[in-house]
Design a protein around this motif. Structure first.
Motif, PDB file in Angstrom:
ATOM      1  N   GLN A  44       0.849  -1.199   0.000  1.00  0.00           N
ATOM      2  CA  GLN A  44       0.000   0.000   0.000  1.00  0.00           C
ATOM      3  C   GLN A  44       0.881   1.246   0.000  1.00  0.00           C
ATOM      4  O   GLN A  44       1.784   1.368   0.834  1.00  0.00           O
ATOM      5  CB  GLN A  44      -0.923   0.017   1.217  1.00  0.00           C
ATOM      6  CG  GLN A  44      -1.887   1.214   1.155  1.00  0.00           C
ATOM      7  CD  GLN A  44      -2.916   1.221   2.260  1.00  0.00           C
ATOM      8  OE1 GLN A  44      -2.616   0.856   3.389  1.00  0.00           O
ATOM      9  NE2 GLN A  44      -4.124   1.642   1.929  1.00  0.00           N
ATOM     10  N   ARG A  62      -0.552 -11.486   3.097  1.00  0.00           N
ATOM     11  CA  ARG A  62      -1.755 -12.149   2.597  1.00  0.00           C
ATOM     12  C   ARG A  62      -1.524 -13.650   2.611  1.00  0.00           C
ATOM     13  O   ARG A  62      -0.460 -14.121   2.194  1.00  0.00           O
ATOM     14  CB  ARG A  62      -2.054 -11.694   1.161  1.00  0.00           C
ATOM     15  CG  ARG A  62      -2.380 -10.200   1.045  1.00  0.00           C
ATOM     16  CD  ARG A  62      -3.710  -9.880   1.718  1.00  0.00           C
ATOM     17  NE  ARG A  62      -4.056  -8.462   1.700  1.00  0.00           N
ATOM     18  CZ  ARG A  62      -3.963  -7.667   2.767  1.00  0.00           C
ATOM     19  NH1 ARG A  62      -3.507  -8.114   3.921  1.00  0.00           N
ATOM     20  NH2 ARG A  62      -4.342  -6.409   2.688  1.00  0.00           N
ATOM     21  N   SER A 115       5.873  -8.386  14.840  1.00  0.00           N
ATOM     22  CA  SER A 115       5.259  -8.632  16.146  1.00  0.00           C
ATOM     23  C   SER A 115       6.338  -8.837  17.210  1.00  0.00           C
ATOM     24  O   SER A 115       7.497  -9.109  16.900  1.00  0.00           O
ATOM     25  CB  SER A 115       4.346  -9.852  16.075  1.00  0.00           C
ATOM     26  OG  SER A 115       5.110 -10.993  15.777  1.00  0.00           O
ATOM     27  N   ASP A 176      -0.210   2.200  14.914  1.00  0.00           N
ATOM     28  CA  ASP A 176      -1.460   2.238  15.684  1.00  0.00           C
ATOM     29  C   ASP A 176      -1.377   3.145  16.901  1.00  0.00           C
ATOM     30  O   ASP A 176      -1.954   2.856  17.949  1.00  0.00           O
ATOM     31  CB  ASP A 176      -1.863   0.816  16.159  1.00  0.00           C
ATOM     32  CG  ASP A 176      -2.009  -0.156  15.011  1.00  0.00           C
ATOM     33  OD1 ASP A 176      -2.301   0.286  13.891  1.00  0.00           O
ATOM     34  OD2 ASP A 176      -1.838  -1.372  15.246  1.00  0.00           O
TER      35      ASP A 176
HETATM   36  P1  C2E Z   1      -5.077  -5.634   6.743  1.00  0.00           P
HETATM   37  O1  C2E Z   1      -4.228  -5.788   5.525  1.00  0.00           O
HETATM   38  O2  C2E Z   1      -6.327  -6.438   6.848  1.00  0.00           O
HETATM   39  O3  C2E Z   1      -4.149  -5.902   7.992  1.00  0.00           O
HETATM   40  C1  C2E Z   1      -4.692  -5.866   9.277  1.00  0.00           C
HETATM   41  C2  C2E Z   1      -3.621  -5.942  10.327  1.00  0.00           C
HETATM   42  O4  C2E Z   1      -2.939  -7.197  10.268  1.00  0.00           O
HETATM   43  C3  C2E Z   1      -2.512  -4.904  10.159  1.00  0.00           C
HETATM   44  O5  C2E Z   1      -2.925  -3.662  10.658  1.00  0.00           O
HETATM   45  C4  C2E Z   1      -1.416  -5.533  10.974  1.00  0.00           C
HETATM   46  O6  C2E Z   1      -1.593  -5.246  12.356  1.00  0.00           O
HETATM   47  C5  C2E Z   1      -1.630  -7.012  10.722  1.00  0.00           C
HETATM   48  N1  C2E Z   1      -0.659  -7.446   9.705  1.00  0.00           N
HETATM   49  C6  C2E Z   1      -0.723  -7.373   8.352  1.00  0.00           C
HETATM   50  N2  C2E Z   1       0.392  -7.863   7.795  1.00  0.00           N
HETATM   51  C7  C2E Z   1       1.196  -8.243   8.817  1.00  0.00           C
HETATM   52  C8  C2E Z   1       2.513  -8.829   8.886  1.00  0.00           C
HETATM   53  O7  C2E Z   1       3.203  -9.064   7.874  1.00  0.00           O
HETATM   54  N3  C2E Z   1       3.003  -9.111  10.145  1.00  0.00           N
HETATM   55  C9  C2E Z   1       2.294  -8.832  11.265  1.00  0.00           C
HETATM   56  N4  C2E Z   1       2.842  -9.117  12.463  1.00  0.00           N
HETATM   57  N5  C2E Z   1       1.070  -8.278  11.237  1.00  0.00           N
HETATM   58  C10 C2E Z   1       0.531  -7.987  10.024  1.00  0.00           C
HETATM   59  P2  C2E Z   1      -2.127  -2.350  10.188  1.00  0.00           P
HETATM   60  O8  C2E Z   1      -0.661  -2.590  10.248  1.00  0.00           O
HETATM   61  O9  C2E Z   1      -2.661  -1.210  10.991  1.00  0.00           O
HETATM   62  O10 C2E Z   1      -2.462  -2.213   8.638  1.00  0.00           O
HETATM   63  C11 C2E Z   1      -3.439  -1.340   8.124  1.00  0.00           C
HETATM   64  C12 C2E Z   1      -4.719  -2.057   7.810  1.00  0.00           C
HETATM   65  O11 C2E Z   1      -5.696  -1.099   7.397  1.00  0.00           O
HETATM   66  C13 C2E Z   1      -4.607  -3.051   6.656  1.00  0.00           C
HETATM   67  O12 C2E Z   1      -5.510  -4.118   6.913  1.00  0.00           O
HETATM   68  C14 C2E Z   1      -5.069  -2.211   5.468  1.00  0.00           C
HETATM   69  O13 C2E Z   1      -5.564  -2.986   4.394  1.00  0.00           O
HETATM   70  C15 C2E Z   1      -6.168  -1.405   6.103  1.00  0.00           C
HETATM   71  N6  C2E Z   1      -6.381  -0.120   5.425  1.00  0.00           N
HETATM   72  C16 C2E Z   1      -5.509   0.576   4.667  1.00  0.00           C
HETATM   73  N7  C2E Z   1      -6.044   1.747   4.250  1.00  0.00           N
HETATM   74  C17 C2E Z   1      -7.292   1.803   4.763  1.00  0.00           C
HETATM   75  C18 C2E Z   1      -8.348   2.784   4.685  1.00  0.00           C
HETATM   76  O14 C2E Z   1      -8.230   3.828   4.062  1.00  0.00           O
HETATM   77  N8  C2E Z   1      -9.502   2.500   5.357  1.00  0.00           N
HETATM   78  C19 C2E Z   1      -9.660   1.336   6.050  1.00  0.00           C
HETATM   79  N9  C2E Z   1     -10.823   1.140   6.656  1.00  0.00           N
HETATM   80  N10 C2E Z   1      -8.682   0.397   6.160  1.00  0.00           N
HETATM   81  C20 C2E Z   1      -7.505   0.623   5.518  1.00  0.00           C
END
Ligand code: C2E
Ligand code: CA
Ligand code: CA
Ligand code: CA
Length: 273
Positions: A44, A62, A115, A176
């Motif tokens: 992203q 993913r 993490s 966060d």
């Molecule tokens: P997501 O892709 O569904 O990821 C959710 C959470 O999974 C991430 O929150 C992160 O804490 C964890 N995660 C993802 N990949 C990894 C990884 O490789 N390792 C570990 N340990 N944890 C992982 P985070 O980091 O706050 O990422 C942002 C999330 O917000 C992502 O969801 C993204 O798709 C989503 N997002 C991005 N832009 C927007 C937006 O404009 N609006 C909304 N509602 N969501 C958004």
């Protein structure tokens, strides 16, 4: 008899059985995810707010099932952390991100969520050093994102690894911000390269209380010399508000949805600066 059959039927709970089996399957699947190529990266874009220019990308993990259906990170991340599979998955992801960074160029920085479980592994900083060296990537081009919800400062080994990575030149970002309980004391203990304000604060700023909270958070972070990034930016209205508040960079559906590397080189709209 007919009666006994019915009694057996009432005891059998197909949903409970499915749930048990699927969580067991999920931890098995996560163990195999790297070798069976079930894991991939979505990128992203992160944009500079003043210029609208691309700064870099966040990597989001993913994982899909054997039949190709995607599993939500909110489902597989907690299981991967609990079983420890996150260590291998996370290393794979950083390796892939560094490789893509060298091959395609993803801006000036690529970030990876890490993490506590990963960070407190004694060889974590060594592994990162090895990966960066193998790809010939400057450490400054990699950032690790540490979520404020975790308890890193209770883990001496995690803090040591964080400091080793910092000394190496890897960027350390705080993710966060505002959602944990430790935020302010963390800022006292460590100078993060970027602090990411959790998207809930942006979404709450339709109310005047929400707005002044966001405003004060940005002010506090700026006074402490942190670069401030706002997450979850979806509209140009939000972009303009954040610009007024003095936020440095933004990320969200407005900058682009997370996509696989093949889709990254397609022309993206970019921000209206
Ligand atoms: P997501 O892709 O569904 O990821 C959710 C959470 O999974 C991430 O929150 C992160 O804490 C964890 N995660 C993802 N990949 C990894 C990884 O490789 N390792 C570990 N340990 N944890 C992982 P985070 O980091 O706050 O990422 C942002 C999330 O917000 C992502 O969801 C993204 O798709 C989503 N997002 C991005 N832009 C927007 C937006 O404009 N609006 C909304 N509602 N969501 C958004
Ligand atoms: Ca993150
Ligand atoms: Ca976040
Ligand atoms: Ca998160």
């Amino acid at each position: 008899s007919k009666f006994a059959g019915r009694a057996t039927f009432t005891i059998y709970d197909p949903h409970a059985t499915d749930r048990d089996r699927s969580s067991e399957n999920l931890s098995e699947l996560l163990k195999l995810a790297v070798s069976k190529q079930l894991v991939s990266v979505a990128y992203q874009p992160i944009c500079d707010l003043a210029s609208g220019r691309l700064l870099g990308h966040e990597t989001l993990m993913r994982v899909c099932d054997f039949d190709g259906t995607m599993i939500s990170p909110s489902v597989f991340i907690p299981v991967a952390e609990q079983t420890g599979a996150i260590v291998e998955l996370g290393t794979w992801l950083i390796d892939q991100a560094c490789s893509d960074m060298v091959e395609y160029g993803l801006g000036s920085v690529v970030t990876a969520n890490v993490s506590v479980r990963q960070l407190k592994a004694p060889n974590f900083s060594l592994r990162i050093t090895e990966i960066l060296g193998r790809h010939g990537l400057a450490p400054q081009k990699l950032a690790i994102e540490i979520t404020e919800g975790s308890d890193i400062f209770l883990e001496a080994q995690a803090v040591r690894n964080m400091e080793r990575l910092r000394n190496l030149g890897v960027q350390i970002w705080l993710d966060d911000f505002g959602t944990g309980f430790a935020g302010l004391s963390w800022l006292r203990r460590f100078k993060f390269d970027v602090v990411k304000i959790d998207r809930s604060f942006l979404h709450d700023c339709q109310t005047s209380r929400g707005l002044s909270l966001l405003q004060d958070m940005v002010g506090l972070l700026r006074n402490l010399d942190h670069a401030v990034l706002a997450e979850g930016v979806e509209t140009e209205e939000q972009q303009m508000l954040l610009q007024r508040l003095g936020v440095h960079s933004i990320q969200g559906f407005l900058t682009g949805h997370p996509v696989p590397i093949e889709e990254i080189n397609q022309v993206r709209p970019g921000l209206v600066a």
